[in-house]
Design a protein around this motif. Structure first.
Motif, PDB file in Angstrom:
ATOM      1  N   HIS A 194       0.821  -1.213   0.000  1.00 46.49           N
ATOM      2  CA  HIS A 194       0.000   0.000   0.000  1.00 46.49           C
ATOM      3  C   HIS A 194       0.854   1.261   0.000  1.00 46.49           C
ATOM      4  N   GLU A 195       2.110   1.189   0.517  1.00 49.49           N
ATOM      5  CA  GLU A 195       3.005   2.345   0.455  1.00 49.49           C
ATOM      6  C   GLU A 195       3.342   2.671  -0.996  1.00 49.49           C
ATOM      7  N   VAL A 196       3.664   1.646  -1.762  1.00 51.88           N
ATOM      8  CA  VAL A 196       4.021   1.858  -3.156  1.00 51.88           C
ATOM      9  C   VAL A 196       2.809   2.321  -3.955  1.00 51.88           C
ATOM     10  N   GLU A 197       1.654   1.760  -3.666  1.00 51.69           N
ATOM     11  CA  GLU A 197       0.437   2.166  -4.375  1.00 51.69           C
ATOM     12  C   GLU A 197       0.162   3.654  -4.200  1.00 51.69           C
ATOM     13  N   ALA A 198       0.522   4.206  -3.039  1.00 57.47           N
ATOM     14  CA  ALA A 198       0.296   5.629  -2.782  1.00 57.47           C
ATOM     15  C   ALA A 198       1.229   6.515  -3.599  1.00 57.47           C
ATOM     16  N   MET A 199       2.330   5.943  -4.104  1.00 57.03           N
ATOM     17  CA  MET A 199       3.326   6.736  -4.830  1.00 57.03           C
ATOM     18  C   MET A 199       3.165   6.659  -6.340  1.00 57.03           C
ATOM     19  N   THR A 200       2.798   5.486  -6.842  1.00 52.23           N
ATOM     20  CA  THR A 200       2.812   5.277  -8.291  1.00 52.23           C
ATOM     21  C   THR A 200       1.956   4.077  -8.672  1.00 52.23           C
ATOM     22  N   PRO A 201       1.365   4.093  -9.863  1.00 51.89           N
ATOM     23  CA  PRO A 201       0.662   2.900 -10.348  1.00 51.89           C
ATOM     24  C   PRO A 201       1.603   1.882 -11.006  1.00 51.89           C
ATOM     25  N   ARG A 202       2.882   2.274 -11.254  1.00 48.81           N
ATOM     26  CA  ARG A 202       3.807   1.394 -11.976  1.00 48.81           C
ATOM     27  C   ARG A 202       4.730   0.682 -10.994  1.00 48.81           C
ATOM     28  N   ILE A 203       4.659  -0.636 -10.956  1.00 48.51           N
ATOM     29  CA  ILE A 203       5.473  -1.372 -10.005  1.00 48.51           C
ATOM     30  C   ILE A 203       6.202  -2.532 -10.672  1.00 48.51           C
ATOM     31  N   LEU A 204       7.278  -2.905 -10.004  1.00 47.94           N
ATOM     32  CA  LEU A 204       8.136  -4.010 -10.413  1.00 47.94           C
ATOM     33  C   LEU A 204       8.249  -4.914  -9.192  1.00 47.94           C
ATOM     34  N   MET A 205       7.869  -6.181  -9.325  1.00 42.72           N
ATOM     35  CA  MET A 205       7.873  -7.095  -8.186  1.00 42.72           C
ATOM     36  C   MET A 205       9.033  -8.071  -8.315  1.00 42.72           C
ATOM     37  N   VAL A 206       9.825  -8.164  -7.242  1.00 44.21           N
ATOM     38  CA  VAL A 206      11.031  -8.985  -7.238  1.00 44.21           C
ATOM     39  C   VAL A 206      10.911 -10.044  -6.154  1.00 44.21           C
TER      40      VAL A 206
END
Length: 307
Positions: A194-206
């Motif tokens: 949810h932290e990343v969702e608050a910053m950007t819609p573009r994510i990379l999962m590792v």
């Protein structure tokens, strides 16, 4: 879009330990969230793209150039590490000025740029206190300040919200969004979705040194929502709650948990389930004491995606 950061078939080994394994990814300008559980390979990937370590195989390019052993290019990059590395007897201001001096700025420019960075991260009031007296959240903000003080084109932030209070988190998230909107390239790592969702819609999962998913957060959410979540609910009327929950098609199974004094639910739509549960409890007079799901952590999600 022209990639700002390119990782091409890159691997990095530490003896027999694999940090990342055959990773290829191209990131454009704007904000990208680097998401994964602890030990997934996020920090290794960030060290590669900031030129701190060299890939065992493959290539890493930033702004069209190889980043390894390229000091002029590194000067165009800002990095906020996860670990603290301070001179605790310096004030926050002197710490920033010293690092800016290493970039070759004049003394006057160091003072001006340090003051500007302190303003950006809302650390003016504590700027002339020794770092040794700073809280964890203040130390995090000073790390962000040193990453941006020299006005880099590309910013890498490794777990920047760790230890920040809610106000600091909100302020930092807003800064990251503004930098992306202004055309900067920002890569920010986290193990909290949810932290990343608050910053950007573009994510990379590792996970386990590999890219397991990439794209819009809503697409990734669809993958996660297919993951059957197990949710433990402690309540005063478990049989009544179980009966009411089984009325809904997204509930896959319900079983009683004698040890926990409640019911354990498996659901394919956790978001829908969580939003409906309060209404069910209120309508039928069920007192819910606690809700817990071990499957809400990222490790469970990544294990599911890898399988």
């Amino acid at each position: 879009m022209t990639p700002v950061i390119e990782v091409i078939e890159a691997s990095r080994w530490y003896g027999q330990v694999v940090g990342i394994n055959d990773v290829s990814v191209a990131l454009p300008s704007g904000v990208t969230g680097l998401l994964g559980p602890n030990g997934a390979g996020k920090s290794t990937l960030l060290k590669l793209v900031t030129g701190q370590i060299r890939p065992s195989t493959g290539q890493v390019r930033v702004l069209g150039e190889p980043i390894w052993d390229n000091p002029p290019l590194m000067a165009r990059v800002g990095f906020c590490p996860e670990q603290d590395a301070f001179y605790d007897q310096l004030t926050g201001r002197r710490f920033l000025e010293g690092l800016l001096g290493l970039h070759g700025f004049t003394r006057a420019d160091c003072r001006e740029l340090a003051t500007r960075a302190l303003d950006v991260v809302a650390m003016q009031e504590a700027a002339d206190r020794k770092i040794a007296s700073y809280s964890k959240g203040m130390r995090q903000r000073i790390k962000v300040a040193q990453a941006i003080a020299h006005d880099p084109e590309v910013i890498f932030l490794d777990e920047p919200l760790n230890g920040m209070d809610p106000m600091g988190r909100r302020h930092t998230v807003q800064l990251i969004r503004e930098w992306g909107a202004a055309g900067r390239t920002v890569v920010v790592s986290s193990h909290v979705l949810h932290e990343v969702e608050a910053m950007t819609p573009r994510i990379l999962m590792v996970n386990q040194g590999r890219i397991v998913a990439e794209g819009d957060v809503h697409e990734i959410r669809a993958l996660i929502d297919e993951h059957p979540h197990r949710i433990l609910i402690g309540c005063d009327q478990p049989r009544l709650l179980a009966a009411r929950l089984m009325d809904h098609e997204d509930v896959l199974s319900v079983r009683f948990s004698a040890e926990e004094g409640g019911v354990e639910v498996a659901t394919a739509r956790p978001d829908r389930f969580y939003s409906r549960l309060p209404e069910i409890a209120e309508t039928h007079g069920i007192r819910v004491d606690r809700i817990f799901s071990q499957d809400d952590n990222l490790q469970a999600v990544f294990d599911y995606l890898v399988r």
